[in-house]
Design a protein around this motif. Sequence first.
Motif, PDB file in Angstrom:
ATOM      1  N   ASN A 127       0.826  -1.218   0.000  1.00 41.61           N
ATOM      2  CA  ASN A 127       0.000   0.000   0.000  1.00 41.61           C
ATOM      3  C   ASN A 127       0.857   1.264   0.000  1.00 41.61           C
ATOM      4  O   ASN A 127       0.509   2.259  -0.652  1.00 41.61           O
TER       5      ASN A 127
ATOM      6  N   ALA B 120      -4.668   0.927   0.127  1.00 46.64           N
ATOM      7  CA  ALA B 120      -4.200   1.553  -1.121  1.00 46.64           C
ATOM      8  C   ALA B 120      -5.189   2.634  -1.538  1.00 46.64           C
ATOM      9  O   ALA B 120      -6.401   2.407  -1.559  1.00 46.64           O
TER      10      ALA B 120
ATOM     11  N   ALA C 269      -5.419  -3.483  -4.741  1.00 48.01           N
ATOM     12  CA  ALA C 269      -4.992  -2.251  -5.414  1.00 48.01           C
ATOM     13  C   ALA C 269      -5.006  -2.416  -6.930  1.00 48.01           C
ATOM     14  O   ALA C 269      -4.932  -1.432  -7.660  1.00 48.01           O
TER      15      ALA C 269
END
Lengths: 337, 337
Positions: free
Chosen positions: A76, A200, A121
């Motif tokens: 992240n 994220a 993500a």
Amino acid sequence: MKPKTILLDHGSGGKASRRLTEELILPAFHNPVLARLGDGAVIEAPPGGRLAFSTDTFVVDPIFFPGGDIGDLAVNGTVNDLAMCGARPLGLSVALILEEGFPVADLERILGSMKRAAARAGVPVITGDTKVVPRGAVDKIFINTSGIGTVPEGLCLGPECVRPGDRVILSGNLGDHGVAVLSVREGIAFASEIRSDTVALNGMVERMLAEGPGVRMLRDPTRGGVGTVLNEVALQAGVGVRIRERDLPVNPAVAGACDLLGTDPIYVANEGKLVAFVAPESAERVLRALRSHEHGRNAVLVGEVEAENAGRVFMQTRIGGTRIVDMLTGEQLPRIC
Amino acid sequence: MKPKTILLDHGSGGKASRRLTEELILPAFHNPVLARLGDGAVIEAPPGGRLAFSTDTFVVDPIFFPGGDIGDLAVNGTVNDLAMCGARPLGLSVALILEEGFPVADLERILGSMKRAAARAGVPVITGDTKVVPRGAVDKIFINTSGIGTVPEGLCLGPECVRPGDRVILSGNLGDHGVAVLSVREGIAFASEIRSDTVALNGMVERMLAEGPGVRMLRDPTRGGVGTVLNEVALQAGVGVRIRERDLPVNPAVAGACDLLGTDPIYVANEGKLVAFVAPESAERVLRALRSHEHGRNAVLVGEVEAENAGRVFMQTRIGGTRIVDMLTGEQLPRIC
């Protein structure tokens, strides 16, 4: 037979290295680019635009904490650094430094978190490296992630775009990550568990930028917290920043913990928040876009940019006074990310 | 006043971090992209082609050794990984992990080596990160470098391009880096000093590729040495590889040191050499191109690719026999790069 702990041999570049890579690392991040195991990854470059490139090493202690671990933090963190450049991430590298004797079960758990974080993500891990060092040469595991992304044509984000009158927007509560890590490290139990906000932000940034122009600069307030980010922007942009204490969103449990720890949430690390500098006429629209996203529900307008007091950050306190928010001096929270 | 040693505060993200970055790191790598100190670097993407992306962490012990140090090793290592993809490097990231108490003079020396190595390779450092961890959490200094580059249109390098009949070319002497590091670590003094071969190979690779087609695959034999690289290629390409011991170039001092250390130069790390798999009709031309470059003067043809014995590497020994060159098992040389 699979060993229970990491051996020096896993870093030799020979048979054991290969097995570790094939049995643990490739399955976590499986994709055809990574599976080539070349000296580097080669991918198609999207036509036009600019490239963003970012790197970050994660040395957090403890490696497991409420809300996350060093693995999802590392994924992240670099995705967010790319997102703060306005970039759509194309791919990540993962470079592991392992201490001899590190439990393979812990490595599997961390790789599992990284896999889930990368999938959430939507960013593939396309290249990597693994080093093993003798006992005592590193504390358990450190992870470097680097990332590349593309910045859409015409998008300009940066301190040179910030103007007096711009609004300062914060995407959510302050200090969750830092306090979550500290609570474990210092062995402090709070009434309600405080969890890291590691997440994220690329999806939220894309939505915010898709809604129209007016975003001038983005930063994620990790090490050093919001206080440090505001000071950096004030210095780089040559402007003053004025924020209002009463508008800073802080989870009451985090505020209580900070009191106990003798620290100020404005300097505590976040891992799923952003600070946006936005043209005044776009502020309401950007706030709505942020609040429409699950990671920006608590987004608030916290202040303004001003031409005076270049390089300085002022806070209007709850009791109506004004104080300088200085850049952090002294190591407040080592190994927080 | 400049401190003599690295303090935890240098990693806090606050004032001391900023001073360390501005006073030591930026001057070493000065360029406008890095000087922005954003969350990542943003650069123009060259039109067309593909992107190469590579990462490597350097944990070498000792950090200073004859012929180089952890700094130039880290720059050259990632430049070389990009070059092995056929890429022209666009930029590097430098992520430092420093131990509290690390001498600032040593850091300056290392940054100086990195600066010179990056300048020689013609590759700018465009983004970075610095972490400081408490005493004992890391051994002195580890460095991750990642790199991005562009791969020229139409160039295809990789195991899928290797064919039976291809020639195997080695760009120079075996094992200099590994033996140079070990000689310091083990406190062994040899009659003639053995120096690491650490050097950036991107210029030599560009010259080799500019001379015409026929190069099928490139690898730099670092950890695990030439023996490991040949085994990896044999496995990935599904071919056999046959080399001749008498053609393997080894500095006599390195050969002697390997005897003493009970190791085989074919498994010892190199940091300025490459192995090229080349179409038979192009082998002479590629050899000439390599030899015309200062880093390839000792380039030699050492073997051939064959359809039989897929996944295996054979060596014709000096006395006329044949032995299998297996993949390395057991940690031979920890912390060599």
